[in-house]
Design an enzyme around this catalytic site. Structure first.
Site, short mmCIF file in Angstrom:
data_model
loop_
_atom_site.label_atom_id
_atom_site.label_comp_id
_atom_site.label_asym_id
_atom_site.label_seq_id
_atom_site.Cartn_x
_atom_site.Cartn_y
_atom_site.Cartn_z
N ARG A 121 -5.80 -12.59 0.28
CA ARG A 121 -6.85 -13.50 0.72
C ARG A 121 -8.07 -12.78 1.28
O ARG A 121 -9.01 -13.42 1.74
CB ARG A 121 -6.30 -14.48 1.76
CG ARG A 121 -5.32 -15.47 1.16
CD ARG A 121 -4.84 -16.50 2.16
NE ARG A 121 -4.05 -17.53 1.50
CZ ARG A 121 -3.48 -18.55 2.15
NH1 ARG A 121 -3.59 -18.65 3.46
NH2 ARG A 121 -2.79 -19.46 1.46
N HIS A 144 21.92 -4.95 2.68
CA HIS A 144 22.32 -3.58 2.35
C HIS A 144 23.80 -3.30 2.64
O HIS A 144 24.54 -2.83 1.77
CB HIS A 144 21.45 -2.59 3.11
CG HIS A 144 21.89 -1.16 2.97
ND1 HIS A 144 21.96 -0.54 1.75
CD2 HIS A 144 22.30 -0.25 3.89
CE1 HIS A 144 22.39 0.70 1.91
NE2 HIS A 144 22.61 0.90 3.19
N ARG A 167 0.82 -1.22 0.00
CA ARG A 167 0.00 0.00 0.00
C ARG A 167 0.84 1.26 0.00
O ARG A 167 0.54 2.22 -0.72
CB ARG A 167 -0.94 0.00 1.21
CG ARG A 167 -2.07 -1.01 1.13
CD ARG A 167 -3.04 -0.86 2.29
NE ARG A 167 -2.48 -1.37 3.54
CZ ARG A 167 -2.09 -0.61 4.54
NH1 ARG A 167 -2.16 0.72 4.44
NH2 ARG A 167 -1.59 -1.15 5.64
N GLU A 181 18.55 5.07 11.58
CA GLU A 181 17.20 5.64 11.50
C GLU A 181 16.83 6.16 12.88
O GLU A 181 17.04 5.48 13.89
CB GLU A 181 16.18 4.60 11.03
CG GLU A 181 16.37 4.18 9.59
CD GLU A 181 15.28 3.22 9.11
OE1 GLU A 181 14.39 2.90 9.92
OE2 GLU A 181 15.33 2.79 7.94
N GLY A 205 18.46 0.94 -3.80
CA GLY A 205 17.96 1.77 -4.89
C GLY A 205 18.28 3.24 -4.72
O GLY A 205 17.82 4.07 -5.51
#
Length: 631
Positions: free
Chosen positions: A198, A393, A171, A369, A334
């Site tokens: 599902r 990574h 999403r 982070e 990326g």
């Protein structure tokens, strides 16, 4: 859709109503039935000529044949040979020119019934059965692919299926990245997006879920609303039910109906938990792959929980897929920072000669982070930062940094060099590892006492080859730290016999040149050099020659998922781990994980918003490295 029709009619004048032609009448010198027979004979000759021309058109265009014989009341036998795409009923009444060796003919389309024998032969010619050639009519409002012009027929269509479509990853990351590529024109015109899960949903339900997370970037505002509607119209939902075998068959059926029989490619994004990977991938391999183009599957990290489980997963996948079909994605790879590693080194003469133990003193790979979101699920749920960040990574970053020049920019050539680096990494001494875990602030005191899964990892690694022998690669990564930070710092050796050493004194910063490739907090390339401070006297200062992307390039940097999804579409796999790379990375980290599990090593606790465990600074000092304090 354009329906092509080849019509051939007799050129004779209108004839009387058709009657059976007697054998004697054929030789009768008088007018009457013989004239009518000649008219029919002419029609028969025209029918034969038209059929021959039609066979040529069939071989050239590969279209389905629909033939209709009409006996008109005036005795003419016009024979209309209708040519229609396999996935479409003949509904159009347009004029189309079909060229043959002699030039071309203009034909008028007409409606009518088709000859079943011709349909059957043409289906055999194209290698399809009746269910493929004439699929059942769907109640949904499907956007069938348009192959009406020469260009679209030469460009394969594309179907992208997101498995686990209602999950957070799909999403918030995958669907927005697909929309960004669609808006920018990187996806083909004939593209369809499928969501698979599902949950019991309709197409409109999925479209509403997706739309809630779709936005246009600053440079993507023109016609954004129209593009959004077009994208959502091409999005469909597949209810997998409780059996992935049946679910994949439904997915394949819907894809095939939209694709028709033209060239078609498929991408499957498996946004599912690691434990559900094979339950989805194996039925997909058996039931959902196209035979009219390539198939590629995207697998999310972590790639196994142990080296053994990873090996089993790899063997199962390679039993159903080829290596070139598998794309193991890590969105952190990326970033432009990663691509700049090879660009900066191999396209600049000033850096390539310096890229070795002769001039480089140490390399630091830093990733942190500040937010602690998802830590409960990803880390206290036994994933841990080693499997989630370090295994893919961090080690991939080191491999790209330290590899030898590849033969070319081809993905396999780059992967060949990366795996050599991974195999050359020395076994990590557990004394050179620092583990940390974020303190629980939710009031659930027993959360970290029941789980020793680290959320912070620092280590010193060495690559035992001629280029990097003796150079420490220090890595430091953690969650819930002081700030978001992603960078690679290359510290160079001291200048031999530096004549300015008296001016430098004990200031280590002035004694060390440093190259910094930074992605967070802002994209930049920094080079620290020594220079004289303007004015009287001789005073040295360390200054940064900086390239800030926001100042130099007036563009918005695309997200990493956009970058990697486009690489998958283009077949560029150099940023995706090959199976031998995966195994080599596990060989580096498996002893560390085994030591942690066997000896129940307790990680050092640290506060949210802190710099992390203090032992990381002792580790750096042990190897003669000074961490940058700008946390």
């Amino acid at each position: 859709m354009v329906t092509a029709v080849l019509a051939v009619t007799a050129s004779a004048a209108p004839a009387p109503p058709f009657q059976p032609c007697l054998a004697a009448a054929r030789f009768s010198p008088v007018a009457g039935p013989a004239d009518r027979c000649r008219t029919q004979a002419c029609g028969l000759r025209c029918w034969i000529v038209a059929k021959v021309k039609f066979q040529k058109a069939l071989k050239r265009h590969g279209w389905q044949v629909q033939r209709k014989l009409e006996v008109l009341g005036d005795g003419k036998i016009p024979d209309r040979l209708e040519v229609a795409p396999l996935n479409e009923k003949i509904t159009s009444t347009r004029n189309v020119e079909l060229a043959d060796e002699s030039g071309g003919e203009t034909a008028n389309t007409s409606s009518g019934t088709s000859d079943s024998s011709i349909n059957e032969k043409s289906s055999m010619y194209l290698g399809v059965n009746h269910s493929e050639a004439d699929p059942p009519v769907q109640k949904e409002d499907l956007v069938l692919f348009d192959h009406s012009d020469d260009h679209s027929e030469s460009v394969p269509s594309l179907c992208i299926a997101v498995i686990g479509a209602t999950g957070e990853l799909a999403r918030t990351k995958v669907f927005p990245a697909l929309f960004a590529l669609y808006y920018s024109g990187f996806l083909p015109r004939n593209v369809a997006i499928f969501g698979y899960s599902r949950k019991t949903l309709a197409d409109e339900d999925l479209r509403s879920i997706i739309e809630a997370n779709l936005t246009c970037r600053v440079d993507h505002h023109e016609n954004c609303e129209d593009k959004l509607k077009e994208f959502l119209k091409r999005t469909y939902y597949i209810d997998a039910g409780h059996d992935n075998k049946d679910g994949m068959e439904k997915l394949n059926s819907k894809m095939a109906h939209i694709e028709g029989t033209h060239a078609a490619n498929r991408i499957f994004y498996l946004a599912v938990p690691q434990e559900a990977l094979l339950d989805v991938a194996l039925p997909l391999a058996n039931s959902a792959q196209t035979k009219h183009g390539w198939n590629r599957i995207i697998i999310e990290k972590p790639f196994g929980f142990t080296s053994l489980s990873s090996q089993r997963d790899t063997e199962s996948l390679l039993s159903r897929f080829e290596e070139k079909q598998i794309y193991r994605i890590d969105h952190l790879l990326g970033k432009d920072l990663i691509e700049n590693l090879t660009v900066l080194r191999f396209s600049n003469l000033v850096f390539e000669p310096l890229w070795s133990r002769t001039y480089i003193r140490n390399v630091q790979v830093i990733f942190s982070e500040e937010t602690a979101t998802e830590i409960q699920g990803r880390y206290f749920g036994n994933y841990g930062i080693i499997r989630d960040i370090v295994h893919s990574h961090i080690l991939q970053t080191i491999a790209l940094f330290a590899m030898e020049p590849p033969v070319s920019l081809d993905g396999e050539d780059i992967r060949d060099e990366k795996v050599k680096v991974l195999r050359s990494i020395r076994k990590v001494d557990f004394e050179d590892v620092v583990l940390g875990q974020l303190k629980d602030t939710s009031g659930k005191v027993d959360r970290y006492t029941k789980s020793m899964t680290p959320t912070y990892f620092a280590a010193a690694m060495y690559i035992d080859n001629a280029r990097w022998d003796g150079v420490p690669f220090l890595i430091k990564t953690g969650m819930g730290l002081m700030k978001n930070r992603a960078e690679i710092r290359i510290q160079f050796r001291h200048v031999p016999g530096n004549i300015y050493r008296e001016r430098i004194g004990h200031d280590a910063d002035l004694d060390t040149n440093e190259l910094v490739l930074r992605d967070l907090p802002e994209e930049a390339i920094l080079l620290k050099v020594n220079n004289k401070v303007p004015g009287l006297g001789l005073q040295l200062d360390a200054s940064e020659l900086n390239l800030l992307y926001r100042d130099r390039y007036d563009v918005e940097v695309p997200g990493s998922y956009e970058h990697l999804l486009l690489d998958v579409l283009d077949g560029d796999n150099h940023l995706f781990m090959r199976s031998d790379e995966l195994a080599a990375a596990w060989n580096v980290l498996a002893p560390v994980i085994h030591e942690i599990d066997q000896n129940m090593v307790a990680p050092e606790l640290y506060e949210a918003g802190d710099k992390g465990p203090v032992n990381a600074y002792y580790l750096a000092a042990k190897h003669g490295v000074r961490w940058d304090d700008d946390w």
